[in-house]
Scaffold this motif. Structure first.
Motif, PDB file in Angstrom:
ATOM      1  N   THR A  58       8.202   8.561  -2.389  1.00  9.66           N
ATOM      2  CA  THR A  58       7.670   7.227  -2.653  1.00  9.66           C
ATOM      3  C   THR A  58       6.618   7.333  -3.749  1.00  9.66           C
ATOM      4  OG1 THR A  58       8.059   6.521  -0.380  1.00  9.66           O
ATOM      5  CG2 THR A  58       6.492   5.217  -1.667  1.00  9.66           C
ATOM      6  N   THR A  59       6.810   6.567  -4.804  1.00  9.46           N
ATOM      7  CA  THR A  59       5.883   6.538  -5.934  1.00  9.46           C
ATOM      8  C   THR A  59       5.753   5.100  -6.394  1.00  9.46           C
ATOM      9  OG1 THR A  59       6.605   8.745  -6.655  1.00  9.46           O
ATOM     10  CG2 THR A  59       5.429   7.392  -8.268  1.00  9.46           C
ATOM     11  N   GLY A  60       4.530   4.614  -6.519  1.00  9.79           N
ATOM     12  CA  GLY A  60       4.309   3.258  -7.016  1.00  9.79           C
ATOM     13  C   GLY A  60       5.000   2.195  -6.186  1.00  9.79           C
ATOM     14  N   GLY A  61       5.135   2.429  -4.884  1.00 14.73           N
ATOM     15  CA  GLY A  61       5.781   1.463  -3.989  1.00 14.73           C
ATOM     16  C   GLY A  61       7.295   1.551  -3.956  1.00 14.73           C
ATOM     17  N   VAL A  62       7.898   2.431  -4.759  1.00 13.19           N
ATOM     18  CA  VAL A  62       9.353   2.607  -4.794  1.00 13.19           C
ATOM     19  C   VAL A  62       9.709   3.863  -4.001  1.00 13.19           C
ATOM     20  CG1 VAL A  62      11.350   3.038  -6.273  1.00 13.19           C
ATOM     21  CG2 VAL A  62       9.568   1.447  -7.012  1.00 13.19           C
ATOM     22  N   THR A  63      10.717   3.733  -3.123  1.00 10.30           N
ATOM     23  CA  THR A  63      11.181   4.850  -2.309  1.00 10.30           C
ATOM     24  C   THR A  63      12.649   5.120  -2.613  1.00 10.30           C
ATOM     25  OG1 THR A  63       9.635   4.273  -0.535  1.00 10.30           O
ATOM     26  CG2 THR A  63      11.494   5.690   0.059  1.00 10.30           C
TER      27      THR A  63
END
Length: 159
Positions: free
Chosen positions: A56-61
């Motif tokens: 998960t990075t910047g709210g994206v998984t």
């Protein structure tokens, strides 16, 4: 919803954006597994996947049905198509799913896939890209069959 005219059965797509997207890879060039170096998901040229540094990075998984211990699914979004260690490789036979949860609704109208830059034949051949508002009920956005990738090749698709 937008209805695309001219088809025997009309294609209906949301124009408001969707949070959940998934690729279901059902066939590869040869063999049983899927390997990819990179994926982009775009609207008007802007990749909606941030440069991933973990699941998960910047709210994206980004997750998948299966993956090698070192070839995690999130690595398809790390921006490094040249490094074969930064790729996703399934460890179970196709069909295999790769799932992207954007954390909020995003408009996607195009994407690209980059085959792993090794002599593997586990390059995608047939797949469907789906979208969902709730992560439960999915609709097909794009279907491809009979695709052929060269080693390390990137292909762009729009729908």
């Amino acid at each position: 919803c937008l209805m695309i005219p001219g088809a025997y059965s009309p294609l209906i797509m949301s124009v408001q954006g969707n949070r959940y997207w998934k690729f279901i890879f059902s066939a590869v060039l040869s063999g049983l597994y899927v390997e990819l170096n990179e994926i982009t998901m775009r609207e008007t040229g802007v990749n909606k996947i941030p440069l991933m540094t973990g699941q998960t990075t910047g709210g994206v998984t980004i997750t998948a049905d299966s993956y090698s211990a070192t070839l995690d699914p999130w690595k398809v979004g790390d921006g490094d198509a040249s490094n074969n260690a930064n790729a996703w490789a399934s460890i179970s036979a196709v069909p295999q799913g790769l799932y992207i949860d954007f954390g909020n609704k995003v408009d996607i109208r195009a994407y690209s896939l980059t085959a792993r830059n090794i002599t593997s034949t586990y390059r995608p051949k047939d797949w469907v890209l789906y979208w969902s508002d709730d992560g439960v009920t999915y609709s097909a956005a794009d279907t491809r069959s009979g695709e052929s990738f060269a080693q390390g090749e990137t292909k762009n698709y729009s729908f």
